[in-house]
Design a protein around this motif. Structure first.
Motif, short mmCIF file in Angstrom:
data_model
loop_
_atom_site.label_atom_id
_atom_site.label_comp_id
_atom_site.label_asym_id
_atom_site.label_seq_id
_atom_site.Cartn_x
_atom_site.Cartn_y
_atom_site.Cartn_z
N GLY A 245 0.68 -1.10 0.01
CA GLY A 245 -0.04 -0.14 -0.02
C GLY A 245 0.68 1.08 0.05
N LYS A 246 0.19 2.40 -0.17
CA LYS A 246 0.67 3.67 -0.12
C LYS A 246 0.20 4.58 1.28
CE LYS A 246 2.75 5.90 -3.95
NZ LYS A 246 2.95 6.97 -4.62
N LEU A 247 1.12 5.17 1.72
CA LEU A 247 0.84 6.07 3.15
C LEU A 247 0.48 7.40 2.50
CD1 LEU A 247 3.63 5.07 5.47
CD2 LEU A 247 1.21 4.72 5.62
N THR A 248 -0.58 8.29 2.92
CA THR A 248 -0.98 9.70 2.47
C THR A 248 -0.51 10.48 3.65
OG1 THR A 248 -3.22 9.03 3.34
CG2 THR A 248 -2.74 8.90 1.00
N GLN A 249 -0.27 11.72 3.19
CA GLN A 249 -0.05 12.73 4.34
C GLN A 249 -1.32 13.24 4.71
OE1 GLN A 249 2.50 16.08 3.38
NE2 GLN A 249 2.23 17.17 5.02
N GLU A 250 -1.53 12.89 6.22
CA GLU A 250 -2.88 13.30 6.91
C GLU A 250 -2.63 13.53 8.32
OE1 GLU A 250 -5.29 9.62 6.70
OE2 GLU A 250 -3.78 8.42 7.37
N THR A 251 -3.88 14.06 8.80
CA THR A 251 -3.65 14.36 10.13
C THR A 251 -4.72 13.37 10.70
OG1 THR A 251 -3.64 16.65 9.64
CG2 THR A 251 -4.71 15.96 11.79
N ARG A 252 -4.16 12.73 11.73
CA ARG A 252 -5.06 11.46 12.40
C ARG A 252 -5.17 11.86 14.01
NH1 ARG A 252 -4.87 6.95 9.25
NH2 ARG A 252 -5.27 5.67 11.03
N TRP A 254 -5.68 10.51 18.07
CA TRP A 254 -5.32 9.43 18.82
C TRP A 254 -6.50 9.20 19.76
CZ3 TRP A 254 -2.70 5.27 19.78
CH2 TRP A 254 -2.58 4.87 21.28
N GLU A 255 -6.96 7.86 19.64
CA GLU A 255 -8.05 7.56 20.51
C GLU A 255 -7.52 6.69 21.62
OE1 GLU A 255 -11.20 8.20 19.95
OE2 GLU A 255 -11.06 9.16 17.80
N ALA A 256 -7.33 7.49 22.80
CA ALA A 256 -6.70 6.76 23.85
C ALA A 256 -7.43 5.56 24.38
CB ALA A 256 -6.33 7.68 24.98
N GLU A 257 -8.49 5.57 24.48
CA GLU A 257 -9.14 4.39 24.99
C GLU A 257 -9.06 3.15 24.04
OE1 GLU A 257 -13.27 5.07 26.27
OE2 GLU A 257 -12.60 6.73 27.63
N GLU A 258 -9.14 3.32 22.88
CA GLU A 258 -9.15 2.20 21.89
C GLU A 258 -7.48 1.69 21.76
OE1 GLU A 258 -12.06 2.49 18.41
OE2 GLU A 258 -12.05 4.28 19.57
N GLY A 259 -6.45 2.63 22.15
CA GLY A 259 -5.09 2.51 21.60
C GLY A 259 -4.65 2.66 20.13
N ILE A 260 -5.44 3.28 19.27
CA ILE A 260 -5.38 3.54 17.78
C ILE A 260 -5.57 4.93 17.49
CG2 ILE A 260 -6.29 1.16 17.34
CD1 ILE A 260 -8.88 2.67 16.44
N THR A 261 -4.82 5.19 16.17
CA THR A 261 -4.98 6.38 15.76
C THR A 261 -6.09 6.47 14.57
OG1 THR A 261 -3.38 6.20 13.86
CG2 THR A 261 -2.57 7.12 16.06
N LYS A 262 -6.86 7.39 14.32
CA LYS A 262 -8.01 7.41 13.32
C LYS A 262 -7.69 8.74 12.33
CE LYS A 262 -11.80 5.20 15.52
NZ LYS A 262 -13.06 5.53 16.31
N SER A 263 -7.90 8.40 11.12
CA SER A 263 -7.92 9.28 10.06
C SER A 263 -8.95 10.53 10.39
CB SER A 263 -7.91 9.02 8.58
OG SER A 263 -7.63 10.13 7.60
N MET A 264 -8.15 11.67 10.38
CA MET A 264 -9.32 13.13 10.58
C MET A 264 -9.30 13.69 9.16
SD MET A 264 -8.81 15.59 13.68
CE MET A 264 -8.14 17.11 13.24
N ARG A 265 -8.33 14.12 8.79
CA ARG A 265 -8.37 14.81 7.35
C ARG A 265 -7.12 14.65 6.42
NH1 ARG A 265 -8.08 19.64 10.83
NH2 ARG A 265 -5.99 20.09 10.65
N SER A 266 -7.29 14.75 5.11
CA SER A 266 -5.95 14.36 4.39
C SER A 266 -5.25 15.72 4.42
CB SER A 266 -6.25 13.92 3.21
OG SER A 266 -6.51 14.84 2.29
N LYS A 267 -3.97 15.93 4.35
CA LYS A 267 -3.15 17.23 4.37
C LYS A 267 -2.33 17.30 3.21
CE LYS A 267 -0.33 19.91 7.38
NZ LYS A 267 0.28 20.07 8.87
N GLU A 268 -2.99 17.77 1.98
CA GLU A 268 -2.18 18.14 0.74
C GLU A 268 -1.51 19.35 0.75
OE1 GLU A 268 -2.33 15.56 -1.58
OE2 GLU A 268 -4.05 14.38 -0.88
#
Ligand code: ADP
Ligand code: ZN
Ligand code: MG
Length: 342
Positions: A245-252, A254-268
């Protein structure tokens, strides 16, 4: 499978420890009645003129001196335009070029090895207000606005992309917090939002010169959260690349309770903030005597004090580390030691 190395850069916002805000005389007291610490300036009334708080400039310069920065004598402010529901004037007063402090450094120790992290800049800016979407545990179907925090002075520190693991990031933030607490220039309490951090993370195949595509994790408010978010991101990015896959420049986020990062918006590319010189605050030069006076106030910092505790009191590295972590504990220890000796 390719071997990857991690690259991290931090953007740290610290609330400056002054009694009044940076461009008006309102109090910075935390937890006051909503909108009670406000005036025509920090509520952005048309025609209100900001007046610079000298104490805020002192705090930024003092912090810069403690971190081996070059102090730019020319003090200038700029408007950074964008729509902030929590800043009614729709721009932020900040510094563009030059910032008050350029090219500093901070030494950290990870697994017994010392490493210098270069810091790009520290600049002075104003904080935004706060939107309130819930009261207690009750979610509102409207939003409330509290401008008590609007116009509180912030120093923003930006590091070079030279941090290479979550452990180094953790040590960097701990060391920075400890130095700033020693100086008294910020309270740095992450619980009260007085220290907030954006974390930029990328990976690249070992040996590759160019940096990889970065992800920015916004508004982290605990040091252990920063460590966990970086660890998670490294694994997530590796998985993406290893599966072709390819990574995209984005803002994520941190969801502390789930211990994961989630995509918020892309940052072109960079947003165009249309910075321009702030017409209400004329550039001026800091006198040499102002900087020299602050240099004199930068006394023994945590690292030096720790080394002295090991040498003078025969303490282990670990004990000295703990006892010098805040100035209060270190002062207490020394006073107790001296009282006992007598
Ligand atoms: P922006 O203002 O858009 O957030 P900057 O260029 O000012 O971007 O960089 C912000 C932070 O990101 C800095 O701390 C910098 O060191 C870090 N950074 C830049 N590129 C990378 C990358 N590829 N990987 C990790 N960190 C990076
Ligand atoms: Zn005000
Ligand atoms: Mg950023």
């Amino acid at each position: 499978m390719a071997d990857y190395e991690t690259v991290v850069g931090l953007e740290v916002h610290m609330q400056i420890n002054t009694k009044s805000k940076v461009f008006c005389e309102c109090s910075t007291q935390f937890g006051a009645e909503p909108n009670s610490n406000t005036c025509v300036i920090c509520t952005s009334q048309p025609g209100a003129i900001p007046i610079l708080n000298k104490k805020a400039v002192e705090a930024v310069v003092k912090t810069g001196l403690a971190l081996n920065f070059t102090i730019n004598k020319q003090c200038t402010f700029a408007r950074k335009q964008y729509f902030y529901p929590d800043v009614p004037k729709n721009y932020q007063i900040t510094q563009s070029e030059p910032p008050l402090c350029s090219r500093g450094k901070l030494a950290i120790t990870v697994s017994g090895k010392e490493k210098i992290i270069n810091i790009t800049r520290i600049h002075l800016e104003e904080d935004a207000g706060k939107l309130v979407h819930e009261i207690g545990s009750k979610k509102l179907d409207y939003s409330l606005l509290d401008l008590n925090r609007a116009g509180v002075g912030l120093m923003e520190l930006v590091t070079e992309p030279e941090i290479t693991s979550q452990h180094e990031a953790l040590e960097f933030l701990k060391e920075l917090k400890s130095i700033v607490e020693y100086l008294g220039t910020s309270k740095c309490s992450m619980e009260e939002g007085k220290m907030r951090c954006d974390v930029n993370v990328s990976i690249r195949p070992v040996g590759q010169k160019e940096l990889g595509t970065r992800v920015e994790i916004k508004n982290m408010n605990s040091i252990s959260g920063v460590r966990n978010a970086i660890a998670y991101e490294i694994e997530r990015q590796k998985e993406v690349l290893n599966s072709g896959g390819k990574l995209t420049q984005e803002t994520r986020l941190w969801e502390a309770e789930e211990g994961i990062t989630k995509s918020m918006r892309s940052k072109e590319g960079a947003l165009d903030y249309r910075y321009f010189p702030e017409p209400d605050l004329v550039p001026f030069n800091l006198p040499d005597s102002f900087i020299e006076e602050l240099q004199k106030q930068v006394l023994e910092l945590p690292r030096a004090r720790k080394a002295r505790f090991v040498k003078d009191y025969g303490l282990s590295e670990c004990d000295a580390d703990y006892l010098t972590s805040t100035r209060m504990i270190a002062d207490y220890y020394e006073e107790a030691f001296n009282a006992f000796k007598r």
